[in-house]
Design a protein around this motif. Structure first.
Motif, PDB file in Angstrom:
ATOM      1  N   VAL A 118      33.377  40.282  41.026  1.00  0.00           N
ATOM      2  CA  VAL A 118      32.947  41.180  42.096  1.00  0.00           C
ATOM      3  C   VAL A 118      32.546  40.310  43.255  1.00  0.00           C
ATOM      4  O   VAL A 118      31.836  39.325  43.078  1.00  0.00           O
ATOM      5  CB  VAL A 118      31.736  42.019  41.640  1.00  0.00           C
ATOM      6  CG1 VAL A 118      31.023  42.607  42.848  1.00  0.00           C
ATOM      7  CG2 VAL A 118      32.176  43.118  40.697  1.00  0.00           C
ATOM      8  N   THR A 119      33.042  40.624  44.427  1.00  0.00           N
ATOM      9  CA  THR A 119      32.622  39.802  45.564  1.00  0.00           C
ATOM     10  C   THR A 119      32.520  40.623  46.836  1.00  0.00           C
ATOM     11  O   THR A 119      33.192  41.626  47.030  1.00  0.00           O
ATOM     12  CB  THR A 119      33.571  38.605  45.776  1.00  0.00           C
ATOM     13  OG1 THR A 119      33.127  37.867  46.894  1.00  0.00           O
ATOM     14  CG2 THR A 119      34.989  39.035  45.979  1.00  0.00           C
ATOM     15  N   HIS A 120      31.651  40.137  47.668  1.00  0.00           N
ATOM     16  CA  HIS A 120      31.407  40.741  48.965  1.00  0.00           C
ATOM     17  C   HIS A 120      32.294  40.115  50.003  1.00  0.00           C
ATOM     18  O   HIS A 120      32.499  40.631  51.078  1.00  0.00           O
ATOM     19  CB  HIS A 120      29.962  40.406  49.341  1.00  0.00           C
ATOM     20  CG  HIS A 120      29.182  41.601  49.679  1.00  0.00           C
ATOM     21  ND1 HIS A 120      28.409  42.246  48.761  1.00  0.00           N
ATOM     22  CD2 HIS A 120      29.081  42.309  50.826  1.00  0.00           C
ATOM     23  CE1 HIS A 120      27.833  43.280  49.325  1.00  0.00           C
ATOM     24  NE2 HIS A 120      28.232  43.345  50.575  1.00  0.00           N
ATOM     25  N   ASN A 121      32.729  38.953  49.596  1.00  0.00           N
ATOM     26  CA  ASN A 121      33.342  38.054  50.551  1.00  0.00           C
ATOM     27  C   ASN A 121      34.861  38.146  50.400  1.00  0.00           C
ATOM     28  O   ASN A 121      35.425  37.716  49.413  1.00  0.00           O
ATOM     29  CB  ASN A 121      32.813  36.649  50.210  1.00  0.00           C
ATOM     30  CG  ASN A 121      33.391  35.591  51.116  1.00  0.00           C
ATOM     31  OD1 ASN A 121      34.492  35.746  51.652  1.00  0.00           O
ATOM     32  ND2 ASN A 121      32.657  34.521  51.257  1.00  0.00           N
ATOM     33  N   MET A 122      35.518  38.743  51.412  1.00  0.00           N
ATOM     34  CA  MET A 122      36.954  38.997  51.272  1.00  0.00           C
ATOM     35  C   MET A 122      37.773  37.727  51.266  1.00  0.00           C
ATOM     36  O   MET A 122      38.770  37.631  50.575  1.00  0.00           O
ATOM     37  CB  MET A 122      37.409  39.926  52.382  1.00  0.00           C
ATOM     38  CG  MET A 122      37.109  41.364  52.022  1.00  0.00           C
ATOM     39  SD  MET A 122      37.351  42.429  53.400  1.00  0.00           S
ATOM     40  CE  MET A 122      35.980  42.042  54.424  1.00  0.00           C
ATOM     41  N   GLN A 123      37.289  36.726  52.032  1.00  0.00           N
ATOM     42  CA  GLN A 123      38.001  35.450  52.014  1.00  0.00           C
ATOM     43  C   GLN A 123      37.994  34.880  50.606  1.00  0.00           C
ATOM     44  O   GLN A 123      38.976  34.321  50.139  1.00  0.00           O
ATOM     45  CB  GLN A 123      37.338  34.447  52.965  1.00  0.00           C
ATOM     46  CG  GLN A 123      37.593  34.717  54.424  1.00  0.00           C
ATOM     47  CD  GLN A 123      36.738  35.860  54.942  1.00  0.00           C
ATOM     48  OE1 GLN A 123      35.701  36.176  54.378  1.00  0.00           O
ATOM     49  NE2 GLN A 123      37.181  36.511  56.010  1.00  0.00           N
ATOM     50  N   GLN A 124      36.833  35.058  49.960  1.00  0.00           N
ATOM     51  CA  GLN A 124      36.733  34.523  48.599  1.00  0.00           C
ATOM     52  C   GLN A 124      37.719  35.239  47.676  1.00  0.00           C
ATOM     53  O   GLN A 124      38.426  34.609  46.901  1.00  0.00           O
ATOM     54  CB  GLN A 124      35.310  34.707  48.076  1.00  0.00           C
ATOM     55  CG  GLN A 124      35.111  34.090  46.714  1.00  0.00           C
ATOM     56  CD  GLN A 124      33.664  34.130  46.304  1.00  0.00           C
ATOM     57  OE1 GLN A 124      33.086  35.209  46.197  1.00  0.00           O
ATOM     58  NE2 GLN A 124      33.071  32.982  46.108  1.00  0.00           N
ATOM     59  N   ALA A 125      37.750  36.552  47.805  1.00  0.00           N
ATOM     60  CA  ALA A 125      38.690  37.313  46.982  1.00  0.00           C
ATOM     61  C   ALA A 125      40.112  36.826  47.235  1.00  0.00           C
ATOM     62  O   ALA A 125      40.887  36.602  46.302  1.00  0.00           O
ATOM     63  CB  ALA A 125      38.553  38.792  47.292  1.00  0.00           C
ATOM     64  N   ALA A 126      40.419  36.621  48.491  1.00  0.00           N
ATOM     65  CA  ALA A 126      41.764  36.164  48.839  1.00  0.00           C
ATOM     66  C   ALA A 126      42.051  34.788  48.266  1.00  0.00           C
ATOM     67  O   ALA A 126      43.161  34.488  47.836  1.00  0.00           O
ATOM     68  CB  ALA A 126      41.908  36.139  50.360  1.00  0.00           C
ATOM     69  N   ARG A 127      41.013  33.937  48.248  1.00  0.00           N
ATOM     70  CA  ARG A 127      41.209  32.564  47.778  1.00  0.00           C
ATOM     71  C   ARG A 127      41.384  32.484  46.265  1.00  0.00           C
ATOM     72  O   ARG A 127      42.233  31.755  45.787  1.00  0.00           O
ATOM     73  CB  ARG A 127      39.998  31.708  48.179  1.00  0.00           C
ATOM     74  CG  ARG A 127      40.020  31.231  49.613  1.00  0.00           C
ATOM     75  CD  ARG A 127      39.013  30.127  49.831  1.00  0.00           C
ATOM     76  NE  ARG A 127      37.648  30.540  49.541  1.00  0.00           N
ATOM     77  CZ  ARG A 127      36.801  31.002  50.454  1.00  0.00           C
ATOM     78  NH1 ARG A 127      37.183  31.097  51.722  1.00  0.00           N
ATOM     79  NH2 ARG A 127      35.581  31.356  50.123  1.00  0.00           N
ATOM     80  N   VAL A 128      40.557  33.226  45.533  1.00  0.00           N
ATOM     81  CA  VAL A 128      40.551  32.953  44.100  1.00  0.00           C
ATOM     82  C   VAL A 128      41.336  33.948  43.245  1.00  0.00           C
ATOM     83  O   VAL A 128      41.704  33.643  42.123  1.00  0.00           O
ATOM     84  CB  VAL A 128      39.115  32.874  43.530  1.00  0.00           C
ATOM     85  CG1 VAL A 128      38.333  31.772  44.205  1.00  0.00           C
ATOM     86  CG2 VAL A 128      38.411  34.210  43.636  1.00  0.00           C
ATOM     87  N   SER A 129      41.594  35.144  43.750  1.00  0.00           N
ATOM     88  CA  SER A 129      42.094  36.158  42.821  1.00  0.00           C
ATOM     89  C   SER A 129      43.616  36.320  42.857  1.00  0.00           C
ATOM     90  O   SER A 129      44.266  36.006  43.845  1.00  0.00           O
ATOM     91  CB  SER A 129      41.429  37.498  43.118  1.00  0.00           C
ATOM     92  OG  SER A 129      41.851  37.967  44.372  1.00  0.00           O
ATOM     93  N   ASP A 130      44.129  36.822  41.732  1.00  0.00           N
ATOM     94  CA  ASP A 130      45.548  37.166  41.656  1.00  0.00           C
ATOM     95  C   ASP A 130      45.744  38.623  42.027  1.00  0.00           C
ATOM     96  O   ASP A 130      46.724  38.986  42.656  1.00  0.00           O
ATOM     97  CB  ASP A 130      46.066  36.941  40.240  1.00  0.00           C
ATOM     98  CG  ASP A 130      45.810  35.518  39.777  1.00  0.00           C
ATOM     99  OD1 ASP A 130      46.151  34.586  40.540  1.00  0.00           O
ATOM    100  OD2 ASP A 130      45.237  35.337  38.691  1.00  0.00           O
TER     101      ASP A 130
END
Lengths: 536, 258
Positions: B209-221
């Motif tokens: 779960v993340t608030h940070n969209m950049q993070q989601a973009a960086r780490v998730s498939d």
């Protein structure tokens, strides 16, 4: 003008007065505590110092030997008067005397004045005249007396040993008596082999006992043969049996080193010695032992009980009206006067449980109670009841202060509620729980009222722990420092003479509380270091 | 509810509804499947139910008195809200890392093997082995290998969070849930944790779960976008961020609201 008002307004707004107010109240609190402690220390620590003895000559021609206690203005304020301890209670009837300062013609400090501490009648102040050893009388000096006293002491020690044997023998006889009571109660006939064996055993013991008594009487008479003749201030003679003299010293000829040695020996006696003279002199060992034991047994009950109750309230009970009522009730338990706890202890523990134990297990001894009377166990349980709210409240607070993430972290790894409690919550709450225990111990140590009706006594014949099976005798009555203060301070026939002991006992009680809580605080700090976050 | 992903779903969420005490509905029937050995991110504005959904997956919400769950979640085909579900067993299979790092007040070593210990494991050799393996997997081994017996509370914030990851790994779960694991960390520590997450993808299924969209973009498939208790859009991260199918998603990721 307006700028002053502005400044004043600003002064109030910033809150400067509040700082002063809070600071002042803290200062007042501290000051009172410090003054209290100082009074206790000054009065308590000076008691054993061998102060000088003065010989006074008064205007009416009388001579007085005494130790200066204090001097203060007379009632009309025109002159000073002094209070002297003149001892020799058996000669004068009073230990203390007020003397107006203008009555005193001369005052000196002769080196040969002696202080005798006696087994009976308090101290004796005076001079040594002669010794009467083995039937011959001769003039003597302090070293002769000391030598004679040492010889007598070996005899006295023999007597003490004998007394110990007598005590053991009477304990055995009491056990036999109780056994016989049991047989009689069960209806075992008198010609039963068990009964016969018992009476044989008793006969042997009786004979041994009589024999011991004979020896004691003889030795006692022998020990009391040697005497010494003393004179008081006015030259009145007083013959004192050497065996009655506990200690002799000449304070005026003691150097500083001697005085310090004397003082230390006295202090040691205070800790390990038995009380004398209806508790106004001698040691406090039984009282210290009783106090520490009481606190210890109390903690043994109140600590687990309180912690487990708090765990239930905080971790298992469903939050709701019932829990809230219980919590309020627990908090308010602390407000109940301690004497009420005492009465409850007497009614519930002593008469209720104690009596039931007696009628189930010791019916043959009734109506003499065994557990159905005040004792260490019941007093400890009463105090445990009194202190358990403190433990509950602090444990609950400590458990509540643990961040939710800790529990979740533990649950998320697949641990049960119990595992989380034991492995994470209790260790983390331990400093808070310890705080509760410290508070509970301090409260218990200072409590006297409930003890007075649940088992404390002025003079206990035996300690709650001794060499006789089963070693721990929690049914026994015990002595307690707090009760000791009350007893010698207000119930003693000679309150003035007992006053120094009151201060000493108070000091000792404060010291014991301090010692026990500092041990607990050290423990708590250790836990704190281990289980709390240093930096984040 | 677009693009249901069919490659080896390990967790299948079927029409999940969740009610907080007082019947406040937080999730309105979610259908979602999480593919195995993948990183799936749950994004959405505050209060959209993403944390609630995450906490349903290891039944962490059971700790809340009076909450209610409807619908079904299956883990490897078994309903975790079934009558015979062993919650302890479930949580061993679905580990969790929290928003605020929460190492226990024990040594680093004891922290890592906590899960094993409470499972009744006593083998010292296994402990040593797991500690090394888990700390290496969490990229913490080199920093702490010489002070394993020291208190975990002496670590820095980022190290603590990686220790929590190691602790979750040590029990060999199938799935690791991460609830905003970097929100309390500085950028440098965040980068390290993200590195760790990428490394773990080969062995574990990770739901973050993340608030940070950049993070989601960086780490998730894969990424799922939730809004007010509904699943708005779900798909491959690359597609969702580049070409969102739904207007709300577009508004959110372009920063128009949220």
């Amino acid at each position: 003008m307006s700028t002053t008002t502005k400044n004043m307004n600003k002064y109030w707004r910033i809150g400067e007065p509040m700082v002063w107010l809070s600071g002042a109240s803290l200062a007042i609190t501290l000051l009172t505590a410090i003054i209290l402690l100082a009074v206790i220390m000054i009065n308590g620590l000076g008691v054993f110092w061998p102060a000088e003895l003065q010989r006074l000559e008064l205007q009416d021609g009388n001579q007085v030997i005494g130790r200066l206690i204090k001097s203060e203005p007379t009632a009309d304020g025109s002159a000073l008067r002094r209070q002297y301890k003149i001892a020799n209670r058996d000669l004068y009837g009073l230990d203390f005397r007020w003397i107006d300062e203008d009555q005193i013609v001369s005052q000196e400090v002769p080196r040969n004045l002696l202080v005798l501490e006696r087994i009976e009648h308090g101290d004796f102040y005076g001079e040594l005249k002669s010794l009467n050893l083995n039937g011959t009388t001769r003039t003597a000096s302090l070293p002769d007396l000391t030598k004679a006293l040492i010889e007598v002491e070996t005899e006295i020690r023999g007597l003490r040993e004998l007394e110990g044997k007598l005590k053991d023998a009477s304990y055995l006889m009491e056990q036999l008596r109780l056994k016989k009571l049991k047989f009689d109660y069960k209806g075992v006939p008198a010609n039963d082999p068990k009964q016969v064996a018992l009476s044989q055993e008793k006969a042997i013991l009786d004979e041994e006992f009589g024999h011991l008594i004979d020896i004691q009487t003889r030795q006692n008479a022998r020990a009391r043969e040697d005497t010494a003749m003393f004179t008081d201030a006015s030259g009145r003679e007083k013959e004192i049996v050497l065996a009655d003299i506990f200690q002799v010293y000449a304070p005026n000829s003691m150097g500083l080193g001697d005085k310090i040695a004397f003082y230390s020996a006295k202090l040691l006696e205070l800790f390990v010695g038995q009380p004398r003279e209806s508790n106004t002199e001698g040691g406090l060992f039984p009282a210290i032992f009783g106090t520490v034991m009481l606190i210890f047994v109390m903690s043994l009950f109140s600590f687990p009980l309180g912690v487990i109750a708090a765990i239930y309230l905080r971790e298992y009970a469903k939050e709701g009206i019932v829990v809230r009522i219980v919590r309020i009730a627990v908090n308010n338990l602390a407000g109940i006067p301690s004497i009420v706890y005492g009465i409850f202890g007497l009614g519930f523990f002593v008469y209720g449980i104690g009596h039931s134990i007696d009628s189930f297990f010791f019916p043959e001894r009734l109506p003499t109670p065994t557990f159905g009377t005040g004792g260490l166990l019941w007093a400890s349980l009463t105090l445990a009841l009194l202190t358990v709210p403190v433990v509950i409240v602090s444990t609950e607070e400590a458990l509540g202060a643990i961040p939710r993430e800790m529990r979740e972290g533990s649950y998320a790894l697949g641990s049960t509620k119990f595992q989380t409690l034991v492995r994470i919550l209790l260790p983390m709450a331990s400093p808070g729980i310890m705080t509760g225990l410290i508070l509970a111990m301090a409260r218990a140590a200072g409590e006297v009222a409930p003890l007075m009706i649940t088992g404390v006594v002025k003079l206990a014949p035996a300690l709650p722990i001794d060499g006789n099976f089963p070693f721990f005798h929690l049914d026994r009555k015990f002595m307690h420092l707090g009760f000791h203060i009350y007893d010698i301070g207000f119930q003693s026939p000679n309150v003035e003479a007992a006053k120094p002991m009151v201060f000493v006992t108070t000091l000792l009680l404060v010291l014991i509380v301090l010692l026990m809580s500092s041990v607990a605080i050290r423990l708590r700090n250790k836990m704190k270091k281990r289980y709390t976050f240093g930096t984040f | 509810m677009t693009a249901v992903i069919n490659e080896n779903p390990i967790i299948q969420v079927n029409n999940l509804k969740f009610f907080y005490p007082g019947d406040a509905r937080a999730l309105h029937g979610i259908d979602l499947s999480f593919p195995e050995k993948n990183v799936t991110a749950l994004i959405g504005p505050s209060g959209c139910g993403k944390s609630t959904l995450l906490r349903c997956l290891n039944r962490m919400n059971d700790l809340i008195d009076g909450c209610r769950v409807e619908g079904e979640i299956t883990l490897e085909g078994e309903n975790i809200y079934g009558k015979n579900t062993d919650i302890i067993e479930l949580r061993r299979r679905v580990g969790m890392v929290f928003q605020k790092s929460n190492p226990f007040p024990k040594s680093i070593y004891e922290n890592v093997i906590y899960g094993l210990r409470i499972a009744g494991e006593k083998d010292k050799k296994l402990f040593d082995e797991r500690v090394e393996k888990s700390l290496k997997a969490a990229a913490l081994w080199d920093e702490v290998k010489d002070r394993l017996q020291e208190s975990a509370l002496g670590l820095s914030g980022g190290q603590m969070q990686r220790l929590c990851i190691a602790r979750a790994i040590a029990v060999n779960p199938k799935v690791i849930l991460m609830d905003e694991p970097c929100s309390a960390l500085d950028p440098k520590s965040t980068a390290r944790v993200e590195e760790t997450i990428k490394d773990l993808r080969d062995d574990f299924t990770i739901i973050i779960v993340t608030h940070n969209m950049q993070q989601a973009a960086r780490v998730s498939d894969h990424t799922a976008f939730l809004f007010e208790g509904n699943l708005i859009e779900y798909g491959l991260t690359d597609q969702l961020f580049v070409k969102p199918q739904v207007k709300q998603t577009e508004d959110y990721i372009t920063g128009r609201f949220g």
